[in-house]
Design a protein around this motif. Structure first.
Motif, mmCIF file in Angstrom:
data_model
loop_
_atom_site.group_PDB
_atom_site.id
_atom_site.type_symbol
_atom_site.label_atom_id
_atom_site.label_comp_id
_atom_site.label_asym_id
_atom_site.label_seq_id
_atom_site.Cartn_x
_atom_site.Cartn_y
_atom_site.Cartn_z
ATOM 1 N N THR A 180 -47.144 14.966 53.672
ATOM 2 C CA THR A 180 -46.582 14.067 53.377
ATOM 3 C C THR A 180 -44.954 14.103 52.792
ATOM 4 O O THR A 180 -44.132 14.530 53.184
ATOM 5 N N PRO A 181 -44.819 12.169 52.719
ATOM 6 C CA PRO A 181 -43.290 12.300 52.214
ATOM 7 C C PRO A 181 -43.288 12.471 51.006
ATOM 8 O O PRO A 181 -42.301 12.969 50.334
ATOM 9 N N LEU A 182 -44.238 12.691 50.016
ATOM 10 C CA LEU A 182 -44.031 12.704 48.618
ATOM 11 C C LEU A 182 -44.075 14.347 48.404
ATOM 12 O O LEU A 182 -44.584 15.677 47.779
ATOM 13 N N VAL A 183 -42.572 14.730 49.082
ATOM 14 C CA VAL A 183 -42.708 16.380 48.575
ATOM 15 C C VAL A 183 -41.174 17.164 47.962
ATOM 16 O O VAL A 183 -40.321 15.784 48.710
ATOM 17 N N ASN A 184 -40.851 17.780 47.488
ATOM 18 C CA ASN A 184 -39.560 18.721 47.728
ATOM 19 C C ASN A 184 -39.424 19.786 47.574
ATOM 20 O O ASN A 184 -40.683 20.607 47.061
ATOM 21 N N LYS A 185 -38.377 20.399 47.438
ATOM 22 C CA LYS A 185 -38.148 21.603 47.379
ATOM 23 C C LYS A 185 -37.153 21.621 45.914
ATOM 24 O O LYS A 185 -36.476 21.245 45.628
ATOM 25 N N TYR A 186 -37.026 23.099 45.728
ATOM 26 C CA TYR A 186 -36.773 23.184 44.664
ATOM 27 C C TYR A 186 -35.947 24.971 44.337
ATOM 28 O O TYR A 186 -36.745 25.510 44.472
ATOM 29 N N PHE A 187 -34.371 24.951 45.027
ATOM 30 C CA PHE A 187 -33.653 25.924 44.845
ATOM 31 C C PHE A 187 -33.416 26.337 43.073
ATOM 32 O O PHE A 187 -32.597 25.617 42.623
ATOM 33 N N PHE A 188 -33.476 27.648 43.563
ATOM 34 C CA PHE A 188 -33.294 28.889 42.417
ATOM 35 C C PHE A 188 -32.191 29.278 41.735
ATOM 36 O O PHE A 188 -31.528 28.812 43.175
ATOM 37 N N MET A 225 -43.903 4.687 44.054
ATOM 38 C CA MET A 225 -43.471 6.016 44.994
ATOM 39 C C MET A 225 -44.877 5.925 45.705
ATOM 40 O O MET A 225 -45.190 5.807 47.470
ATOM 41 N N VAL A 226 -45.820 6.337 45.535
ATOM 42 C CA VAL A 226 -47.194 6.998 46.358
ATOM 43 C C VAL A 226 -48.083 5.590 46.581
ATOM 44 O O VAL A 226 -48.266 5.419 47.970
ATOM 45 N N GLU A 227 -47.859 4.269 45.792
ATOM 46 C CA GLU A 227 -48.506 3.648 46.550
ATOM 47 C C GLU A 227 -47.776 2.673 47.555
ATOM 48 O O GLU A 227 -48.084 1.736 48.085
ATOM 49 N N HIS A 228 -47.071 3.293 47.915
ATOM 50 C CA HIS A 228 -45.724 2.260 48.913
ATOM 51 C C HIS A 228 -46.338 3.262 50.841
ATOM 52 O O HIS A 228 -46.388 2.527 51.454
ATOM 53 N N TYR A 229 -47.748 4.196 50.551
ATOM 54 C CA TYR A 229 -47.531 5.138 51.023
ATOM 55 C C TYR A 229 -49.260 4.708 51.488
ATOM 56 O O TYR A 229 -49.329 5.035 52.644
#
Length: 288
Positions: A180-188, A225-229
């Motif tokens: 999925t392009p709708l993903v993100n990482k969070y760094f502590f 953003m979701v409906e773009h995909y």
């Protein structure tokens, strides 16, 4: 103490939402709480949770889920490792435990969900969790729609694959599933990692999602953003899932380990044998 941490989370939710009057507002009301479990009983509450068994397997994971007090149990006091009491999802090394779909499974673990017991559309879902150190562990806190995947959507509130300085969040649906392009990482921040207690949450509205760690916004996804995909798959009821997977697709893509198990290095196998493969959950909450 458990209620204290819950109130702190709710207060932080207000503060980080930009409400300068958060300190003057009640942090919780009975009417907006759809679901709450603090795992203070002597065992998992089967009125709230389903337990997944050995007939389920996905994502090339290297464990099989077992409905057992060895893999799913409650603890208190020192065993709760900083909480008053907690739910534990624990993995064990159990050579040739079962052959399923042509695969031999040497590991067992736990997975629970609220399907058909608690389903919700829009609101805040949160859990306070403590995760294990070890490459290839794949615990997750997430939500699925009640129908076919990915047509009815998936919300990944927290995924961890063994690199202790970050967790991931994501959305999956028709046209944006898998990679999925709708993903993100969070760094502590420095000095923190997944082995500490953290609150992982998502605020879900008809307009989109705010993913948070300890009340701090880490990723926002809007409906456009979701409906773009693809089609918006988030206007239907979802159920919550908590699980501890081992190896499989996502850990393998991160660590590249082939042996002794796909996505699980020998060092993590030793951690499992030593009893260190466990996820602790202090509480789970759904607010409307």
């Amino acid at each position: 103490m458990k209620r204290f941490f819950l109130k702190i989370f709710l207060a932080l939710t207000l503060i980080f939402s930009g409400n300068s009057y958060a300190q003057d507002l009640p942090v919780s009301t009975e009417t907006d709480t759809l679901f709450y479990d603090d795992f203070s009983g002597t065992s998992l509450d089967r009125e709230k949770w389903n337990v997944i068994g050995t007939d389920f397997w996905v994502n090339n994971e290297q464990q099989v889920y077992v409905d057992s007090t060895a893999t799913i149990f409650t603890v208190e006091g020192a065993d709760a490792k900083g909480a008053e009491n907690a739910l534990v999802l624990k993995a064990h090394y159990s050579p040739s435990f079962i052959t399923f779909r042509g695969n031999d499974f040497d590991f067992i673990s736990g997975r629970i969900d609220t399907r058909d017991k608690v389903m919700f559309t829009y609101g805040t879902a949160a859990a306070r969790m403590k995760l294990p150190k070890g490459s290839g562990f794949w615990p997750a806190f997430w939500a699925l729609g009640g129908g076919d995947w990915p047509e009815t959507g998936e919300i990944d509130i927290m995924e961890y694959v063994g690199e202790t300085d970050w967790i991931g969040v994501a959305l999956h649906g028709p046209g944006y599933s898998g990679e999925t392009p709708l993903v993100n990482k969070y760094f502590f921040p420095e000095g923190e990692d997944v082995t500490d207690w953290h609150v992982y949450s998502v605020e879900w509205t008809p307009e989109g999602f705010d993913f948070k760690v300890d009340g701090r916004l880490i990723y926002r996804v809007t409906k456009p953003m979701v409906e773009h995909y693809g089609k918006w798959a988030f206007d239907n009821p979802k159920f919550l899932i908590l699980n501890l997977a081992l190896g499989g697709a996502y850990p393998y893509k991160t660590n590249g380990v082939e042996e002794p198990y796909k996505g699980i290095p020998a060092s993590t196998v030793e951690l499992i044998k030593e009893g260190k493969a466990e996820v602790l959950i202090d509480w789970v909450l759904i607010r409307k």
